[in-house]
Write a protein that holds these residues in place. Structure first.
Motif, PDB file in Angstrom:
ATOM      1  N   TRP A 208       5.232  11.136  -2.597  1.00 51.79           N
ATOM      2  CA  TRP A 208       4.928  10.196  -1.511  1.00 51.79           C
ATOM      3  C   TRP A 208       6.170   9.395  -1.133  1.00 51.79           C
ATOM      4  O   TRP A 208       6.480   9.242   0.052  1.00 51.79           O
ATOM      5  CB  TRP A 208       3.795   9.273  -1.951  1.00 51.79           C
ATOM      6  CG  TRP A 208       3.460   8.170  -0.999  1.00 51.79           C
ATOM      7  CD1 TRP A 208       3.326   8.260   0.368  1.00 51.79           C
ATOM      8  CD2 TRP A 208       3.208   6.795  -1.324  1.00 51.79           C
ATOM      9  NE1 TRP A 208       3.008   7.025   0.903  1.00 51.79           N
ATOM     10  CE2 TRP A 208       2.923   6.118  -0.105  1.00 51.79           C
ATOM     11  CE3 TRP A 208       3.179   6.083  -2.521  1.00 51.79           C
ATOM     12  CZ2 TRP A 208       2.632   4.747  -0.069  1.00 51.79           C
ATOM     13  CZ3 TRP A 208       2.875   4.726  -2.489  1.00 51.79           C
ATOM     14  CH2 TRP A 208       2.610   4.079  -1.267  1.00 51.79           C
ATOM     15  N   LEU A 229      -0.942  11.364   1.290  1.00 53.62           N
ATOM     16  CA  LEU A 229      -0.458  11.261  -0.090  1.00 53.62           C
ATOM     17  C   LEU A 229      -0.829   9.908  -0.695  1.00 53.62           C
ATOM     18  O   LEU A 229      -1.181   9.821  -1.880  1.00 53.62           O
ATOM     19  CB  LEU A 229       1.058  11.455  -0.131  1.00 53.62           C
ATOM     20  CG  LEU A 229       1.535  12.903  -0.001  1.00 53.62           C
ATOM     21  CD1 LEU A 229       3.017  12.952   0.320  1.00 53.62           C
ATOM     22  CD2 LEU A 229       1.237  13.690  -1.283  1.00 53.62           C
ATOM     23  N   LYS A 230      -0.744   8.857   0.107  1.00 53.55           N
ATOM     24  CA  LYS A 230      -1.154   7.541  -0.381  1.00 53.55           C
ATOM     25  C   LYS A 230      -2.637   7.542  -0.737  1.00 53.55           C
ATOM     26  O   LYS A 230      -3.043   6.990  -1.773  1.00 53.55           O
ATOM     27  CB  LYS A 230      -0.876   6.478   0.679  1.00 53.55           C
ATOM     28  CG  LYS A 230      -1.252   5.069   0.236  1.00 53.55           C
ATOM     29  CD  LYS A 230      -0.971   4.045   1.327  1.00 53.55           C
ATOM     30  CE  LYS A 230      -1.352   2.649   0.864  1.00 53.55           C
ATOM     31  NZ  LYS A 230      -1.132   1.623   1.919  1.00 53.55           N
TER      32      LYS A 230
END
Length: 306
Positions: A208, A229-230
């Protein structure tokens, strides 16, 4: 974006600028009295900055002298470890509150109230043991230790030198971290082991950070990938917090077995849900081989340079 590399010959200057900015902010956040009620928030923010910078080092690893990488990675790791303290204990309380909201405690889950009280007592004991009036290490010493590591790193920063330029400087780190995340993903679901899921989470967060650093390649696409991704990292973070809570339950004394069993059931059920959600998201984000992923980003780099 402040945490993003420029795709030009000024990459090295941009790299040191990013690192210096994060170190200055971390040092400012560490300039806080141990008794300040904002301490926990400051410490949490500093630890996040240390992880971001370790992600940056991993991206540029192949372009750094090996001894420099080891020195700076160890400095960031040691600074973060010096600040670990009582945060885990607070995480267990926060996770309990997510599983059993306060308004529910007044109703059908009243038997679980003693569990929360025991978790709060455990955290308070830990804080008392780390207080300035006790022997050995204390919070002030931990803050001073972290500051010392970061100040020394900032003094070394003007001497940083990259051995490669352009995409070659990041290709190895980008490919390696993505590949490690892909392998960790497969291993976590093959074993179901808590430790394997925690390892996958770490690799997801490093990847990320890399995507955020490469924002300039294709801002819209990088922003979208970073957002997903977070989301994946948050699911895996919540899953890990539940693992910590379940481990903490084993050490609590004076709690009725029925309450522990009830909370264990709630935690395990939530973990299964989070793991299912993470599997679907991870399958999309890690669909390519590491070689194909790196090749695609190399093409992005070439196009972005024009």
């Amino acid at each position: 974006m402040a945490f993003a590399l420029r795709l030009d010959r000024a990459m090295q200057a941009n790299l040191t600028r990013i690192v210096d900015r994060q170190l200055r902010k971390a040092l400012a956040e560490l300039a806080i009295a141990p008794s300040d009620p904002r301490l926990a928030d400051h410490v949490h923010q500093v630890r996040k900055r240390m992880k971001m910078l370790r992600g940056l080092l991993r991206l540029m690893r192949d372009a750094m002298p090996a001894d420099m990488y080891r020195l700076e990675n160890a400095a960031l790791r040691d600074a973060a470890n010096a600040l670990s303290g009582s945060r885990d204990a607070q995480v267990c309380i926060d996770t309990f509150d997510t599983l059993v909201p306060p308004d529910v405690l007044d109703d059908k889950a009243q038997q679980l109230a003693p569990v929360r009280e025991a978790l709060v007592a455990a955290r308070d004991r830990l804080l008392a043991e780390a207080g300035p009036d006790t022997k050995g290490d204390n919070i002030a010493q931990h803050l001073a230790s972290a500051r010392s590591e970061l100040e020394a790193m900032r003094e070394r920063l003007p001497g940083w030198r990259l051995t490669y330029k352009g995409f070659k400087a990041i290709a190895g780190g980008l490919k390696k971290v993505y590949g490690q995340g892909r392998k960790a993903f497969a291993q976590a679901y093959a074993s179901g082991d808590d430790g394997d899921f925690h390892e996958w989470r770490k690799q997801v967060k490093y990847h990320w950070y890399h995507v955020r650093l490469l924002h300039s390649l294709w801002p819209a696409a990088m922003r979208a990938r970073a957002r997903e991704l977070k989301s994946l990292a948050e699911r895996l973070g919540d899953e890990h917090d539940l693992t910590m809570l379940r481990a903490e339950l084993l050490g609590l004394e004076g709690i009725e077995e029925g309450a522990v069993v009830e909370l264990e059931w709630r935690a395990s059920r939530r973990q299964l849900t989070l793991r299912d959600e993470a599997r679907r998201l991870g399958g999309l984000l890690y669909a390519e081989s590491a070689k194909a992923f790196c090749r695609r980003y190399r093409r992005f780099w070439k196009v972005a340079r024009f």
